[in-house]
Scaffold this motif. Structure first.
Motif, PDB file in Angstrom:
ATOM      1  N   ALA A 290      -7.409  -2.388  69.929  1.00 55.82           N
ATOM      2  CA  ALA A 290      -7.723  -3.129  71.159  1.00 55.82           C
ATOM      3  C   ALA A 290      -8.358  -2.212  72.206  1.00 55.82           C
ATOM      4  CB  ALA A 290      -6.453  -3.774  71.716  1.00 55.82           C
ATOM      5  N   GLU A 291      -7.883  -0.956  72.304  1.00 52.81           N
ATOM      6  CA  GLU A 291      -8.464  -0.021  73.272  1.00 52.81           C
ATOM      7  C   GLU A 291      -9.895   0.364  72.876  1.00 52.81           C
ATOM      8  OE1 GLU A 291      -5.236   2.859  75.170  1.00 52.81           O
ATOM      9  OE2 GLU A 291      -5.001   2.682  72.993  1.00 52.81           O
ATOM     10  N   ILE A 292     -10.116   0.600  71.584  1.00 53.52           N
ATOM     11  CA  ILE A 292     -11.479   0.907  71.126  1.00 53.52           C
ATOM     12  C   ILE A 292     -12.409  -0.241  71.468  1.00 53.52           C
ATOM     13  CG2 ILE A 292     -12.936   1.337  69.118  1.00 53.52           C
ATOM     14  CD1 ILE A 292     -10.580   2.776  67.830  1.00 53.52           C
ATOM     15  N   ASP A 293     -11.993  -1.456  71.161  1.00 55.04           N
ATOM     16  CA  ASP A 293     -12.825  -2.631  71.455  1.00 55.04           C
ATOM     17  C   ASP A 293     -13.069  -2.773  72.953  1.00 55.04           C
ATOM     18  OD1 ASP A 293     -12.962  -3.224  68.767  1.00 55.04           O
ATOM     19  OD2 ASP A 293     -11.323  -4.679  68.816  1.00 55.04           O
ATOM     20  N   TYR A 294     -12.033  -2.508  73.751  1.00 57.36           N
ATOM     21  CA  TYR A 294     -12.156  -2.613  75.210  1.00 57.36           C
ATOM     22  C   TYR A 294     -13.215  -1.645  75.732  1.00 57.36           C
ATOM     23  CZ  TYR A 294     -10.875  -2.095  80.155  1.00 57.36           C
ATOM     24  OH  TYR A 294     -10.917  -2.027  81.531  1.00 57.36           O
ATOM     25  N   LEU A 295     -13.142  -0.387  75.286  1.00 57.09           N
ATOM     26  CA  LEU A 295     -14.085   0.613  75.777  1.00 57.09           C
ATOM     27  C   LEU A 295     -15.497   0.356  75.261  1.00 57.09           C
ATOM     28  CD1 LEU A 295     -11.842   3.809  75.454  1.00 57.09           C
ATOM     29  CD2 LEU A 295     -12.528   2.647  77.570  1.00 57.09           C
ATOM     30  N   CYS A 296     -15.624  -0.072  74.012  1.00 52.69           N
ATOM     31  CA  CYS A 296     -16.955  -0.407  73.475  1.00 52.69           C
ATOM     32  C   CYS A 296     -17.575  -1.575  74.244  1.00 52.69           C
ATOM     33  CB  CYS A 296     -16.855  -0.756  71.988  1.00 52.69           C
ATOM     34  SG  CYS A 296     -16.548   0.635  70.887  1.00 52.69           S
ATOM     35  N   LYS A 297     -16.787  -2.602  74.494  1.00 49.69           N
ATOM     36  CA  LYS A 297     -17.288  -3.770  75.217  1.00 49.69           C
ATOM     37  C   LYS A 297     -17.669  -3.404  76.645  1.00 49.69           C
ATOM     38  CE  LYS A 297     -15.990  -8.445  76.693  1.00 49.69           C
ATOM     39  NZ  LYS A 297     -14.912  -9.482  76.686  1.00 49.69           N
ATOM     40  N   GLU A 306     -26.148  -0.809  72.683  1.00 53.70           N
ATOM     41  CA  GLU A 306     -24.825  -1.369  72.439  1.00 53.70           C
ATOM     42  C   GLU A 306     -23.935  -0.333  71.768  1.00 53.70           C
ATOM     43  OE1 GLU A 306     -22.713  -5.263  70.346  1.00 53.70           O
ATOM     44  OE2 GLU A 306     -24.850  -4.876  70.067  1.00 53.70           O
ATOM     45  N   VAL A 307     -22.697  -0.266  72.212  1.00 57.06           N
ATOM     46  CA  VAL A 307     -21.718   0.656  71.647  1.00 57.06           C
ATOM     47  C   VAL A 307     -20.761  -0.133  70.764  1.00 57.06           C
ATOM     48  CG1 VAL A 307     -19.908   2.339  72.160  1.00 57.06           C
ATOM     49  CG2 VAL A 307     -21.893   2.137  73.682  1.00 57.06           C
ATOM     50  N   THR A 308     -20.673   0.260  69.488  1.00 54.24           N
ATOM     51  CA  THR A 308     -19.825  -0.451  68.531  1.00 54.24           C
ATOM     52  C   THR A 308     -18.778   0.489  67.953  1.00 54.24           C
ATOM     53  OG1 THR A 308     -21.168   0.062  66.590  1.00 54.24           O
ATOM     54  CG2 THR A 308     -21.835  -1.851  67.914  1.00 54.24           C
ATOM     55  N   ARG A 309     -17.816  -0.086  67.266  1.00 53.13           N
ATOM     56  CA  ARG A 309     -16.765   0.721  66.628  1.00 53.13           C
ATOM     57  C   ARG A 309     -17.366   1.720  65.637  1.00 53.13           C
ATOM     58  NH1 ARG A 309     -11.570  -1.317  66.838  1.00 53.13           N
ATOM     59  NH2 ARG A 309     -11.107  -0.352  64.842  1.00 53.13           N
ATOM     60  N   GLU A 310     -18.471   1.335  64.990  1.00 55.21           N
ATOM     61  CA  GLU A 310     -19.092   2.221  64.003  1.00 55.21           C
ATOM     62  C   GLU A 310     -19.720   3.459  64.651  1.00 55.21           C
ATOM     63  OE1 GLU A 310     -19.483  -1.129  64.110  1.00 55.21           O
ATOM     64  OE2 GLU A 310     -18.063  -1.404  62.437  1.00 55.21           O
ATOM     65  N   ASP A 311     -19.976   3.402  65.956  1.00 56.10           N
ATOM     66  CA  ASP A 311     -20.570   4.543  66.654  1.00 56.10           C
ATOM     67  C   ASP A 311     -19.546   5.622  67.004  1.00 56.10           C
ATOM     68  OD1 ASP A 311     -23.179   3.412  66.778  1.00 56.10           O
ATOM     69  OD2 ASP A 311     -22.536   2.153  68.453  1.00 56.10           O
ATOM     70  N   VAL A 312     -18.280   5.283  66.971  1.00 53.81           N
ATOM     71  CA  VAL A 312     -17.237   6.197  67.447  1.00 53.81           C
ATOM     72  C   VAL A 312     -17.058   7.347  66.455  1.00 53.81           C
ATOM     73  CG1 VAL A 312     -14.805   6.414  68.077  1.00 53.81           C
ATOM     74  CG2 VAL A 312     -16.085   4.347  68.712  1.00 53.81           C
ATOM     75  N   TRP A 314     -15.148  10.187  67.358  1.00 48.45           N
ATOM     76  CA  TRP A 314     -13.855  10.832  67.623  1.00 48.45           C
ATOM     77  C   TRP A 314     -13.141  10.050  68.704  1.00 48.45           C
ATOM     78  CZ3 TRP A 314     -12.296  15.114  71.332  1.00 48.45           C
ATOM     79  CH2 TRP A 314     -11.053  15.675  70.965  1.00 48.45           C
ATOM     80  N   THR A 315     -11.836  10.054  68.654  1.00 46.78           N
ATOM     81  CA  THR A 315     -11.023   9.442  69.703  1.00 46.78           C
ATOM     82  C   THR A 315      -9.878  10.389  70.053  1.00 46.78           C
ATOM     83  OG1 THR A 315      -9.426   8.328  68.253  1.00 46.78           O
ATOM     84  CG2 THR A 315     -11.483   7.150  68.722  1.00 46.78           C
TER      85      THR A 315
END
Length: 513
Positions: A290-297, A306-312, A314-315
């Motif tokens: 949910a946090e990854i999606d929040y920051l990407c959105k 556009e920033v997507t989960r596939e672009d991440v 490192w976290t």
């Protein structure tokens, strides 16, 4: 049994900063950290030395003033790992009015005694390069100053300076019990790698355990006290670089939060942070889907890319041990620190640290010493010295990191400007201690990937308490973002092979000192 003036539980920025301050006043200091220095909250920040612009909305004027006044002090004592960074705050229709933003930035410019950092200016985003990466959400923006910091390195350098002044710094050492006896604290610790036990005595004890502060009170000291820490998780994502200029962004979100997008390690953009109440054990902190999606959105709503989960790539996540002031939501909980001293006049005092920001760690240490000086007046000698003496490697003028990098390139011709800047931004004048008499890159020994050499790893192991590959590639440096799993595994194996000899060298140097 060895007796110290001061024992500190916790090797984050507050514990390390206090150890440095106390050792510099001539006190004998013992610090134990159950893991690596700064391995929890202090390595999981947004990497900023800042006043906290958003705290003005919560009327935390004292906190903001305190933090703003520290920016240039810390830049001055650590110009290699701290440097100015300009931030762009776009106005967005339907959110805070432009006049409110400008008023807040006027206060931000004038609350903290700014001297060298430039003030706020208004931007027309249709004309300024800062507007080019953005969607058509704003026509006007504001640019202001704060500072960037290599957060884990700030912890390590404080610990190193404390050790150089006589402090006993013990990593991988857990406090298992602490009790008062005959006017002293008896503190029992154990080595987390070997299980070897030890007991020391101290005239005063500081609980600087961060997210574990309540647990230390309960388990090590057997105190059934009301919990005073609110654990708030902050998570960040790192993606390939979203824009080419060197400024950061601070964005407003419709839910009232703000988040940052910041140039990171040359090739990436750091995006964060979240504010989520955290009920689990601090050791188990991880970013959620949910946090990854929040920051990407959130990022995608501002950037054309556009920033997507596939672009991440490192976290990282950390648990902020905030003082529980009863705020309704996590993002409104105070970031200021609270210091509590426990113990009757004839008892050895216990000072417990709640909350705090990396920006105000040095002030926190001074305040802690003032509180302890009510019991031990002599401890206030050499008060307020830490803002005048450079941290290791920082013995050059603020703003002079680039000339230092150019000098390295001149003297070590195999370095390109990117490598020279990286070494200066991590080690400052001590970069030459790593490079030594090398004439070629091969003279630095084995390359583990991402420009990380055997010479640098040896330096981190002998001088900076590094024990594992994670210490090296994700805390002291961020080389791990560019390294493969196999490369990191090979580094781990090499460090394990050389760890015993390196540890013996470190102990020999400490004895000689």
């Amino acid at each position: 049994m060895t007796t110290y003036d001061l024992a500190i539980i916790g090797g984050g920025i507050n514990g390390a900063g206090l150890a440095r301050d106390a050792a510099g006043r001539g006190l004998t200091v013992f610090l134990c950290e159950k893991s690596d220095l700064g391995s929890a909250t202090s390595s999981a920040s947004t990497k900023l030395i800042h006043g906290g612009l958003r705290y003005l909305e919560q009327y935390e004027f004292g906190l903001v003033r305190h933090a703003l006044s520290e920016r240039e002090v810390l830049w001055r004592i650590a110009p290699h790992i701290i440097w100015p960074l300009r931030f762009v705050l776009p106005h967005r229709k339907g959110l805070r009015p432009a006049w409110v933003l400008r008023l807040g930035l006027f206060l931000y410019d004038h609350l903290g005694g700014r001297q060298k950092l430039p003030g706020t200016r208004t931007l027309r985003l249709s004309r300024d390069p800062a507007g080019a990466p953005l969607r058509d959400v704003s026509s006007i923006g504001f640019e202001y100053s704060d500072c960037w910091v290599q957060d884990n390195r700030l912890v390590v350098l404080n610990a190193r300076d404390a050790q150089s002044r006589g402090a006993d710094i013990r990593t991988r050492t857990r406090c298992v019990r602490a009790s008062r006896e005959n006017g002293f604290w008896n503190v029992s610790v154990e080595d987390t790698e070997t299980g070897a036990p030890e007991t020391i005595r101290a005239r005063a004890l500081v609980n600087a355990a961060g997210p574990w502060v309540d647990q230390v009170l309960a388990t090590a000291m057997g105190r059934d006290t009301p919990k005073k820490v609110r654990l708030v998780k902050g998570s960040h994502i790192v993606v390939p670089r979203l824009y080419q200029h060197d400024r950061g962004y601070i964005f407003q979100n419709p839910d009232g939060r703000i988040f940052f997008a910041i140039p990171y390690e040359d090739d990436f953009t750091l995006i964060g942070t979240t504010d989520v109440d955290f009920k689990d054990q601090p050791d188990n902190v991880r970013i959620s889907d949910a946090e990854i999606d929040y920051l990407c959105k959130a990022a995608s709503s501002y950037f054309k890319t556009e920033v997507t989960r596939e672009d991440v790539v490192w976290t990282y996540s950390g648990v902020r041990p905030l003082y529980d002031d009863g705020a309704a939501i996590a993002q409104e909980t105070t970031r200021d620190y609270v210091l509590e001293v426990d113990g009757a006049e004839n008892e050895a005092p216990l000072l417990t640290i709640f909350g705090g920001k990396i920006t105000t760690y040095r002030c926190l240490a001074e305040d802690a010493m003032r509180k302890l000086a009510t019991r031990f007046p002599a401890w206030n000698a050499k008060a307020q010295w830490t803002g005048k003496h450079a941290l290791p490697g920082g013995d050059f003028p603020a703003g002079a990191a680039e000339p230092l990098a150019q000098d390295l390139m001149r003297d070590y011709r195999f370095l390109d400007i990117r490598a020279a800047r990286r070494l200066v931004r991590h080690y400052g004048s001590e970069a030459r201690d790593i490079l030594g008499g090398s004439r070629t890159r091969a003279d630095l020994g084995r390359s583990f990937g991402a420009d990380l050499t055997e010479a640098e790893v040896r330096f981190l192991m002998t001088r900076e308490y590094a024990r594992t590959a994670e210490d090296v590639v994700f805390r002291r440096t961020k080389a791990g973002i560019r390294m493969s799993r196999n490369e990191i595994a090979e580094l781990e194996a090499w460090m394990a092979e050389h760890r015993s000899a390196t540890h013996m060298q470190s102990e020999d140097k400490a004895v000689v000192r």
